[in-house]
Write a protein that holds these residues in place. Sequence first.
Motif, mmCIF file in Angstrom:
data_model
loop_
_atom_site.group_PDB
_atom_site.id
_atom_site.type_symbol
_atom_site.label_atom_id
_atom_site.label_comp_id
_atom_site.label_asym_id
_atom_site.label_seq_id
_atom_site.Cartn_x
_atom_site.Cartn_y
_atom_site.Cartn_z
ATOM 1 N N SER A 115 -16.334 4.404 -5.838
ATOM 2 C CA SER A 115 -15.416 4.488 -4.712
ATOM 3 C C SER A 115 -16.219 4.835 -3.469
ATOM 4 O O SER A 115 -17.187 5.611 -3.532
ATOM 5 N N SER B 161 -16.168 4.180 1.248
ATOM 6 C CA SER B 161 -15.569 3.491 2.382
ATOM 7 C C SER B 161 -15.973 2.026 2.315
ATOM 8 O O SER B 161 -17.001 1.664 1.715
ATOM 9 N N ASP C 240 -19.522 1.352 3.587
ATOM 10 C CA ASP C 240 -20.558 1.739 2.613
ATOM 11 C C ASP C 240 -20.627 0.745 1.462
ATOM 12 O O ASP C 240 -21.705 0.462 0.932
ATOM 13 N N GLU D 216 -12.912 -0.735 8.905
ATOM 14 C CA GLU D 216 -13.885 0.357 9.030
ATOM 15 C C GLU D 216 -13.354 1.673 8.495
ATOM 16 O O GLU D 216 -14.125 2.545 8.077
ATOM 17 N N ARG D 217 -12.049 1.853 8.480
ATOM 18 C CA ARG D 217 -11.462 3.109 7.986
ATOM 19 C C ARG D 217 -10.762 2.911 6.636
ATOM 20 O O ARG D 217 -10.008 3.770 6.191
ATOM 21 N N TYR E 3 -10.909 2.086 2.390
ATOM 22 C CA TYR E 3 -11.708 2.535 1.242
ATOM 23 C C TYR E 3 -11.524 1.552 0.087
ATOM 24 O O TYR E 3 -10.543 0.794 0.042
ATOM 25 N N GLY F 112 -5.828 1.639 2.618
ATOM 26 C CA GLY F 112 -5.794 1.831 4.071
ATOM 27 C C GLY F 112 -4.390 2.130 4.519
ATOM 28 O O GLY F 112 -3.650 2.861 3.862
ATOM 29 N N ASP G 16 -6.391 4.820 8.818
ATOM 30 C CA ASP G 16 -7.236 5.600 7.924
ATOM 31 C C ASP G 16 -6.692 5.599 6.493
ATOM 32 O O ASP G 16 -5.572 6.039 6.243
ATOM 33 N N GLY H 119 -8.218 7.338 4.166
ATOM 34 C CA GLY H 119 -8.802 8.521 3.527
ATOM 35 C C GLY H 119 -7.827 9.366 2.723
ATOM 36 O O GLY H 119 -8.102 9.699 1.569
ATOM 37 N N SER I 103 -6.770 7.559 -0.415
ATOM 38 C CA SER I 103 -7.950 7.438 -1.260
ATOM 39 C C SER I 103 -8.216 8.730 -2.018
ATOM 40 O O SER I 103 -8.507 8.714 -3.218
#
Length: 646
Positions: free
Chosen positions: A5, A7, A10, A61-62, A64, A84, A203, A205, A208
């Motif tokens: 897992s 982003s 990455d 970009e935000r 995962y 997202g 986002d 995050g 996620s």
Amino acid sequence: MHLYSASVPDFIKATREGTLVSRLVSAFEQGQSLAPTSSEQKAWRHSLPPLAAVLDDASFERAYIFLELQMPLSSHRCDALLVGRSARGGRPSAVVVELKQWTHAGRSAIPDTVSLGSRTLLHPSAQARGYADFLHHYHSAFTSSDAEIHACAYLHNLEAPAVLGLLRASHVFGPLTRDVPLFAQADAPLLREYLKDCIGAGDGGPLSEAIRSGQAQPSEKLLDVLIQAVEGHFEWRLLDEQRVAFNTITTHVEQAQRSGGKAVIVVRGGPGTGKSVLAIQLLAHAARHQWRIAHAVGSKAFQTVLQAKTEAFATEMLKRIYNVRYQNRLPLRKMFSTFADIAGVGAREENTFDLVVGDEAHRLWNYRRAKFQNFERQLSNTPMVDEMIRASRVTALFLDDNQTVRADEVGTLEHIRSHAESLRVPVTVVDLNAQFRCSGSESYMQWVDHALGFHAPRSLQWREFQGYDFTLVGSMQEMQERLEAKRRLGNKCRIAAGFCWRWSPPKDNGELVHDVSHPSFSGWSAPWIEKTGRDLVPTQHQYFKWATDEAYFSQVGSIYSIQGFEFDYIGVIFGPDLVWREAAWQADLEKNRDTAFRRDLKRSGTDGTERLRNIYRVLLTRGMRGTLVYFIDHQTRARFEALLQP
């Protein structure tokens, strides 16, 4: 559980640097205790770069990504889950992406499936839909929030317009690809726009993290929802091969009703692969469609509990199915019957049923017979499987070759196929490979099979059971205390043992005899499951009480009371009738107290080692969350201890 897992940026970086596959391999070995297959590694190597190329956009970009995310309560894994926020309202959102390297596919006669060479596989969109549905219902990140979940399929190598047209054809697959879009090689820009709409607006995050730290929600155990399922008010969520098996059987019934033909479908799978769930779901489906259905099971205990659970409505339901007023006009008096009952119908008349579902078909006998207290009488000279096939247009038999217990049980694929072919009835085989028991721990099941000598796993290295709790206890007092602690937390627990002690009837005052005792137990003892007699109604039978009532926790079950059932935690007394000596398993039948078992072995001329390994395999795989084992024989315990070492 997941292998990776990160982003999305990455993930793209790791893909470009060429480090991603090695990280997936390392994570797989750490979590599964074995190496991924070459085909799995090839899929990662060839499918992840095209996905990374689609996601190479500022909108993500935000976001995962999770790779090889394991489904709750199952060993199935989805290829990718993207996380997202939705462009429609900004809610937390996720998308299951099923990746395929396919360049071709053909039409299949089975709904929601395609033909790929000699194989019948689930349509990629149906596969992705199943994973999204499973997460939605069983993962706490989705059950306890308003997060959206979507699904799609990406066949990044597919170019042929004819194949793509087939996969998207509404006259073949209905609204499947409208609800779960399928994208081909030239559709990468369209896939990017679809993903932007689903997860590209904020986002990912928080969702996620909820996925990463989330818990599997309790599954619907078969006995807990049996009545709702049979009455058509509940359906299990079937994944991959389960769905293929279900659709294969129902399609053959529909074809047989139109054409007057016959078919045999053999569904093979080990413990915990969902055979009994499939059998019950087929029963419910058949009842809703007014098919003349019969359900048979090889385990007396399992049959008794199923009958007890459904006796309040079973007779009236059967009357509706068969359109009769009186019970004596039914071809079978019980909703859940035996193989001998079905075979008896087939001896009298052909094609009485549209569908016969035979669960635990590995327990078929050669010939139908009546069993009495001290003897048995053969009732037919026609093989039992022939009579069962004769009884129905479609016969669906669910089996596991490594669960045969008695020497006179003959239900193997080879046996069924040879008899069906002699009757000129075609045979279709569907294999179930995923694991739904033992916390979905495929590595635990493989490790048990290796420990008992069935096969060598891809790696002998021991690491962990993917969250499954396996413990070798030092005493029976320790096992009792641990299970009592689990019970106080609301878990359903039982103790079962090899049949190494006599089974006494209750004393005159009703007190049970503590037959299960041994010097090594240091004073601990327990009675076998209560002996209540042969002619009781199902709700009063010892098998029903032991399996369903927590007041019977103190009674010890055997292979005959536990086969077909599952509990949160199972304690197993590994008896001295199967021991590890000189690098091999050996039967010590002097320590076994199962008179019928020993008689059958003597009649067949076998030593019992294979059957005893099957018995302990069943006992060790009845737990949903954990297994505790006490070994009487020290060398046998040492065998397991050695296999637990890293």
